[in-house]
Design an enzyme around this catalytic site. Structure first.
Site, PDB file in Angstrom:
ATOM      1  N   HIS B  29       0.931  -1.074  -0.089  1.00 44.71           N
ATOM      2  CA  HIS B  29      -0.012  -0.025  -0.035  1.00 44.71           C
ATOM      3  C   HIS B  29       1.015   1.194   0.014  1.00 44.71           C
ATOM      4  CE1 HIS B  29      -2.272  -3.422   1.548  1.00 44.71           C
ATOM      5  NE2 HIS B  29      -3.203  -2.784   1.321  1.00 44.71           N
ATOM      6  N   HIS B 264      -4.177   3.026  -3.383  1.00 48.32           N
ATOM      7  CA  HIS B 264      -4.335   2.477  -2.057  1.00 48.32           C
ATOM      8  C   HIS B 264      -3.562   1.255  -1.964  1.00 48.32           C
ATOM      9  CE1 HIS B 264      -6.022   1.159   1.658  1.00 48.32           C
ATOM     10  NE2 HIS B 264      -6.323   0.159   1.327  1.00 48.32           N
ATOM     11  N   GLU B 418     -16.769  -4.862  24.466  1.00 45.88           N
ATOM     12  CA  GLU B 418     -15.751  -6.029  24.829  1.00 45.88           C
ATOM     13  C   GLU B 418     -14.782  -6.123  23.911  1.00 45.88           C
ATOM     14  OE1 GLU B 418     -19.219  -6.345  23.907  1.00 45.88           O
ATOM     15  OE2 GLU B 418     -20.100  -7.144  25.651  1.00 45.88           O
ATOM     16  N   HIS B 480     -27.219 -16.431  24.871  1.00 44.18           N
ATOM     17  CA  HIS B 480     -26.119 -16.133  25.749  1.00 44.18           C
ATOM     18  C   HIS B 480     -25.108 -17.282  25.987  1.00 44.18           C
ATOM     19  CE1 HIS B 480     -27.953 -12.290  26.367  1.00 44.18           C
ATOM     20  NE2 HIS B 480     -27.232 -12.088  27.572  1.00 44.18           N
TER      21      HIS B 480
END
Ligand SMILES: [Ca+2]
Ligand SMILES: [Ca+2]
Lengths: 684, 684
Positions: B29, B264, B418, B480
């Site tokens: 890049h 890029h 998290e 969960h």
């Protein structure tokens, strides 16, 4: 406008159902339902159009509880409005096999649109539902036939607002100017750790303004019903921005512990239950009480919803007489079926066809089928050119004002937002008219894991196009080379992980992915070119595993997937020439699908009596299920041209052969049993 | 101030090294290095204090390239300033076994602080480095001894700004008022999909203001060196907020494709390389050119850094004479060693001790050792009371102005973030003076997976306290209850996944986690109570696997982990009484550690001749490595009281026995070989 005693009664009924259910279960979250009952009452009873007798009506307003732990709020509403949730179901809250589980699950409960609870997910789902509405409207609405015009409403709390996925989704929704999306932020200043002051002091409204949202603040969310109504009405007027209403509420309103963390995730104590009932004018000795007045009020609104659906049905039939093709197409989409004969468009390949990277083969599928499967709506998390997810003449799904696409566009620029992309795709899928696919590098599926799990749990037909699937991506190096990723998702129930070895297997992967209405798929695809294999056909591919090269009296079976299958095939020759060993090769593009084949078939593919060695250039974990020995990469990769990297780690005919020889020697004289033979059935 | 030709020359040298290296590698890049060379020049040469001869000097300024794909920028700087990166290393960019891999890796290259590339990670790492600086300063600085006062600088691009982890980390940093943190946002309007207008139209500065950051905008980032210098100087003056400088740059500055996505992620074409060299006054026919002037300028700054370190060393020695204990403690911390005898504080248990949930056992460890291991700095993602991560008299790490903690506090309120928590912990660990631990539910470790992977890849000593580790969490239900999570992280190289069965195993897990300087750990802990096992000792636990119940002439070995071990032990009795079968039980709290034991030991634990059945209440994937048959849960769980859920899925002595009987029957008469026997060694 004009709220009175009956409204208060309804609100307190909701609150007390949450109090009683969590008390009886001795588990759950009464705080959010008690705080959010007022806004729920206004929203559901004054604004939302839905028919509890037909929760699947396509033009219903959608509601998502992103703070899913407050699900007793939603169960209470569903019950009171007359969905298929009985008072006994409420009493069975959080017990095994009830339709009122600990968090809202779309499959378990009529009227639950999406499975929420993992924080931030519902937020992204809501954005997906709004995108799906806008797309479906653009495709199907006609002059005088505004058949798709529903809103998506959602609640979210501080927890959701803190989660990265919600930030990503909010930025996306702002960019997309989703005027049909209205979020209500439960600003109750409490999270599990206590006052939000301990971790969350940002200016949330300002942040949403920065994303391009319309924002309002209702400061007295506990009782200012008129203020709430005005704000929602104002939000509906804003057509070119998503709306966020910050609603300051008191968590656990009415409880002795109101306004504290004590009422967030624990049932109220017995005496607190009694005092709150007394405070609300209910008999403190009774539980699960619903005054008939409340049923009457809500059933009246439900009847209006049923009438609205009736009216819509008539409009839709009229639409059918004028716009037959669109009518048929929408009906078909809602049935979940694909257009007749679509699969004939799937590309097929001959062994003599040229080598192609499987990301390119995936592109070829999308190019070939996007016209015949108009349900497809795809995108990429800012890796379009690398994921090859965009067909040539695709139009972007964009707000028209940007001048770079429109609402009918079927290509979504997700930005570098993998987690939101996945959560949004779950929402798009839940809308019922579209099949979303989205691309990123396989390694960055891990960023999206929270949502990918919910694709599986919620049975969303979602396709993850996960390119650059191994050390074969080469120079980007270990930070980008997945090692653990396939094991992760192979361990996820109800997820098809495909790693096709060539063109026909890629088409097979799409075939199964698209025809599996309730199972999501991950397609792990290469950056590097792959040859077209001899025995690879659509028919073989859709079995999930098949014999790629058969050899009688083989000394060893090599089992492999994706880009390593062709190297195993090369190794056959090497093994014969250098070691006088006969090998056969099995390709297993998809564990999950192979596992569903008959034992007889699987034993033919992986017969007794021959040692089996797996070859896959990543973690060996899980391959023990199909093989006696495993050749893989239980370490991180390396940065370099991919052929050098393969060589470094010996994923070459020589490297495979060396280990195959060791395997044959090791099992010599053993009565080798195929791992297909099992002592008992797994719980699935 | 006052910039001239020499500065321009240095900047263009950096740009051209990136051009040449990516051209030679035909990969990489160039765009970001070409755009960010000016700010790098100003930052490194005017502001940052570092000694290339000792990249480990604790008080050096830290630099993080969160847009890690621009790593040639960093390699060029490291080379020019005299770090251990030669011109040949630059020429070996992106080749196998070079110290210049495709993305910056902390272990590979002197001067790289943290491994970046996966977008957003470096942002969170930088926040962690800044937290670590503030904490270390609060603990060690004394009047006249400002020994820890470095800044953390970082670059981030549009991609990082879009990632949820960066949003989470930015909100956290704003809340924490980290005045020592300065981020420079490369506002170049380009991401991989092209103009950021296609997906990213939010007001980034406003968003950061909303988070509580100080913001500035330098509009001419390509050449306004004085503006850049002023902005950085102003940012350094702001002590109570992190700073963000939006720097508008031209990606690929100088290239024919400057300002486009074309520059890029692809090397410049040959003719473009030539024209840019000519444009910058370099010989278009030469490559990898560094004018001596540039070396001289940068080496001068490096010498100043070396002198600064010298001065600091003197100050530190003086500090040692006044503050011996702190001096010794900091020296010890920097060595990575723990205080002498700390392990004696680890709680141990007798079989007669009461049943305790392993999350509580973990709390007991933290309570027992936090004084003797002052390096520990912990927290939770808003689940403090559930993760049991906070010792009783802990003080929060907070900005003093909030009045709820201070900079010396060792408990971090991460909020419901998290992913950022994990990324921040990696940064804290990288600082070198602290050992971070952080809690969430095991299931939500998936939200953090992107950073957890980098804990492993970067060898960070980080401890994840992952409670509520199975269907044993009960009522919260399938959303969960982890199923795939342990398989996921067991497949991750260099990660110790612990699932202790009782108190001694929990202490063993902490012992190994804390003494493993370059391996992170996940501690999967129960919500429900567990009995103390007969053979469980610290000595057995630290082996990763041991015989929990031995029985001579056993018909079957049951191998299990965590909360299922005690059920297996109960099953022994049931099997004997109902089926006259003899079972032995093996506990494997940690695959990774068990795998490092001698083959002899492992064969003693899992001997030949007896069929082995694994029992774990989640995905069976991976247990095939240690067993012939697997009893697990290859589906999602259920919401209900945990005993009901265990019963539903038959994780009971009866359910285990039923399958054990089937296993014994199935293998009857076979010469069963222990899976410890392998034909060849894995690549690790
Ligand atoms: Ca809250
Ligand atoms: Ca950019």
């Amino acid at each position: 406008m004009g709220y009175g005693k009956d409204d208060e009664l309804a609100i307190n009924t909701i609150r007390l159902l949450a109090v009683d259910a969590t008390f009886k279960a001795n588990s759950g979250h009464p705080g959010a339902p008690m705080g959010m009952a007022p806004v729920s009452h206004v929203l559901f009873n004054k604004f939302m159009t839905f028919n509890p007798k037909n929760p699947d009506w396509v033009n219903r307003d959608r509601f998502v509880l992103s703070n899913g732990h407050g699900c007793m709020l939603q169960y209470a509403l569903l019950h009171l409005f007359g969905y298929g949730v009985s008072l006994d179901d409420i009493k069975a809250f959080r017990s095994v096999d009830s339709c009122t589980p600990g968090h809202p699950e779309a499959l378990d409960t009529p009227g639950i649109e999406v499975t929420t609870g993992p924080l931030g997910q519902g937020f992204a789902n809501a954005v997906g539902l709004a995108i799906a509405q806008a797309s479906t409207a653009a495709h199907f609405n006609k002059p005088d036939f505004d058949i798709i015009n529903n809103h998506t409403f959602f609640f979210f709390g501080d927890g959701c607002a803190m989660e990265g996925i919600a930030s990503e989704a909010a930025s996306t929704a702002g960019h997309l100017q989703l005027g049909n999306l209205i979020g209500i932020y439960d600003d109750n200043h409490i999270s599990i750790d206590g006052d939000t002051n301990c971790a969350f002091t940002e200016d949330v409204m300002k942040r949403f303004e920065a994303y391009g949202w319309h924002t309002q603040w209702v400061k007295k969310g506990d009782d200012d019903l008129e203020g709430i109504e005005k704000a929602i009405a104002a939000a509906k007027e804003v057509k070119d921005k998503p709306s966020m209403i910050k609603l300051t509420t008191t968590i656990g309103f009415g409880s002795l512990l109101q306004g504290t963390g004590g009422v967030h995730g624990n049932a109220l104590k017995a005496d607190d239950c009694k005092q709150v009932k007394s405070k609300f004018g209910f008999n403190p000795e009774e539980s699960f009480v619903v005054p008939q007045k409340v049923y009457d009020m809500y059933h009246k609104h439900a009847d209006e919803g049923a009438a609205a659906e009736q009216e819509w049905n008539q409009l839709f039939e009229k639409y059918g007489s004028k716009h037959k093709a669109e009518y048929d197409d929408l009906k078909r989409r809602l049935s979940g079926k694909l257009p007749e004969g679509w699969e004939k468009k799937l590309p097929t390949y001959k062994p003599t066809d040229k080598e192609v990277a499987s990301r390119k083969l995936s592109e070829a599928v999308l190019e070939a089928i996007h016209d015949v499967v108009p349900d497809l709506i795809g995108g990429s998390a800012d890796l379009t050119g690398s994921n090859n997810t965009r067909w040539k003449d695709a139009v972007d799904f964009q707000p028209p004002s940007l001048g770079i696409g429109d609402r009918a566009g079927r290509y979504i620029r997700y930005g570098v937002r993998e987690h939101a992309m996945a959560g949004i795709m779950n929402g798009i899928s839940a809308y019922g008219t579209l099949i979303p696919f989205g691309g990123t590098f396989l390694n960055f599926m891990s960023y999206a894991a929270g949502s990918v799990r919910l694709s599986s749990l919620s049975h969303c037909r979602v396709i993850y196009v996960a390119t650059h699937d191994s050390i074969g991506l080469g120079e980007d190096g270990p930070t980008h080379q997945p090692i653990e990723t396939l094991a992760h998702f192979r361990a996820l129930p109800n997820m098809m992980v495909w790693r096709p070895a060539d063109g026909n297997e890629t088409s097979a992967a799409y075939y199964i992915a698209l025809t599996s209405k309730s199972t999501p798929s991950i397609l792990a695809l290469t950056r590097q070119n792959l040859p077209q294999l001899e025995n690879s056909t659509l028919e073989n591919g859709i079995k999930g595993g098949y014999v790629a090269v058969e050899n009688e009296n083989a000394d060893i079976t090599l089992i492999s997937s994706g880009s390593e299958v062709c190297i195993c095939i090369e190794a056959i020759k090497y093994l014969k020439e250098k070691h006088n060993l006969t090998a056969r090769v099995v390709s297993v593009p998809c564990f999950e699908v192979f596992d569903t084949q008959s034992k007889e078939y699987r034993l033919k593919v992986l017969p007794d009596g021959i040692p089996i060695m797996s070859v896959e250039a990543m973690s060996t974990l899980g391959w023990e299920r199909y093989s006696h020995e495993q050749f893989g990469l239980n370490r991180f990769g390396a940065s370099g041209p991919y052929k050098d990297v393969y060589k470094k780690f010996e994923f070459t005919p020589e490297g495979i052969s060396k280990r195959a020889v060791a395997t044959v020697d090791f099992y010599k004289g053993d009565k080798v049993r195929s791992p297909v033979n099992r002592a008992f059935q797994q719980l699935i």
